[in-house]
Design a protein around this motif. Structure first.
Motif, short mmCIF file in Angstrom:
data_model
loop_
_atom_site.label_atom_id
_atom_site.label_comp_id
_atom_site.label_asym_id
_atom_site.label_seq_id
_atom_site.Cartn_x
_atom_site.Cartn_y
_atom_site.Cartn_z
N LEU A 133 -15.67 19.06 -1.21
CA LEU A 133 -16.46 18.70 -0.21
C LEU A 133 -16.07 19.64 1.28
CD1 LEU A 133 -18.26 16.40 0.99
CD2 LEU A 133 -16.15 14.96 1.46
N ASP A 136 -17.98 22.65 0.88
CA ASP A 136 -19.42 22.61 1.35
C ASP A 136 -19.90 22.40 2.62
OD1 ASP A 136 -19.94 22.64 -1.58
OD2 ASP A 136 -20.05 20.37 -1.77
N ALA A 149 -19.25 19.69 -4.34
CA ALA A 149 -18.79 18.18 -4.37
C ALA A 149 -19.82 17.38 -5.51
CB ALA A 149 -18.80 17.66 -3.05
N LEU A 170 -18.79 10.18 0.59
CA LEU A 170 -20.07 10.91 1.17
C LEU A 170 -20.60 10.12 2.26
CD1 LEU A 170 -21.43 12.00 -2.28
CD2 LEU A 170 -20.17 13.48 -0.55
N ALA A 175 -19.17 13.47 6.51
CA ALA A 175 -19.66 14.19 5.29
C ALA A 175 -21.31 14.22 5.32
CB ALA A 175 -19.22 13.43 4.33
N VAL A 178 -23.68 17.03 3.85
CA VAL A 178 -23.67 17.16 2.36
C VAL A 178 -24.46 15.77 1.84
CG1 VAL A 178 -22.28 16.89 0.13
CG2 VAL A 178 -21.40 18.24 2.21
#
Length: 213
Positions: A133, A136, A149, A170, A175, A178
């Motif tokens: 993560l 990313d 991820a 997430l 986050a 993503v």
């Protein structure tokens, strides 16, 4: 902020990898069995004659692809597992896809392992997800959102891990890039491996369409 997150994720991953090496420490098996044509073409001998931590991702590639299908057994898979996971998590460019790697845990019936072994693998998977993560998100700063991820979560689903804690991560504000990328790619542009885990796909879909695990 991303740099500090990466450093923390790196340290956590390193500790988790070391723990897996400790819990799965054993001597190399005498041989890796399999169908004669596959054993002869997959260069498995080097996996038993090279010190475990020195085995390369290239050397492991064919073994990981074939184990539990045409070559390998629980004995050699457990012996090689620490190195397989180490390369997969820390050097993904030289490893099989996370979905392929983690699916092997399901084939190995990881839930039948000793509790401390299950914890070690689960903690490594947690650390792997956090490192993926962070990677990313670091790419998102350059206008491209990484997809590692998602691959780790999908692989975890294939192996039979519960996904809730990773899906909840997430939804946290940090986050968002993503999560938004996943929403933009849903449903037709996600990892094709989700087709092999319909239950996991439903869990992911709930996050992407309803915003909750």
């Amino acid at each position: 902020m991303v740099d500090s997150s990466m450093s923390f994720a790196d340290a956590r991953l390193r500790a988790a990898i070391d723990a897996v090496y400790r819990h799965f420490s054993m001597t190399a098996p005498s041989a890796i069995e399999g169908c004669p044509c596959c054993v002869g073409t997959r260069n498995v001998d080097v996996l038993l004659t090279t010190p475990l931590r020195d085995i390369t991702g290239e050397a492991l590639w064919d073994y990981v692809s074939g184990v539990y299908y045409t070559i390998g057994s629980d004995r050699d898979f457990r012996y090689l597992l620490p190195r397989i996971l180490e390369i997969s998590a820390s050097d993904p460019g030289n490893a099989n896809n996370p979905e392929i790697v983690l699916n092997k845990l399901g084939l190995a019936r990881w839930r039948s392992w000793a509790p401390d072994e299950q914890r070690a693998v689960t903690e490594l998977l947690d650390a792997w997800f956090e490192r993926a993560l962070a990677r990313d998100l670091s790419e998102a700063e350059d206008g491209w959102v990484g997809r590692e991820a998602e691959s780790v979560i999908c692989g975890a689903a294939l192996a039979g891990f519960p996904l809730e804690r990773w899906l909840v991560r997430l939804t946290e504000p940090f986050a968002k890039p993503v999560l938004e990328d996943l929403k933009n790619r849903f449903p037709s542009e996600l990892s094709p491996f989700w087709e092999q885990s319909l239950g996991g796909h439903r869990e992911l879909a709930t996050i992407l369409t309803q915003g909750q695990a």
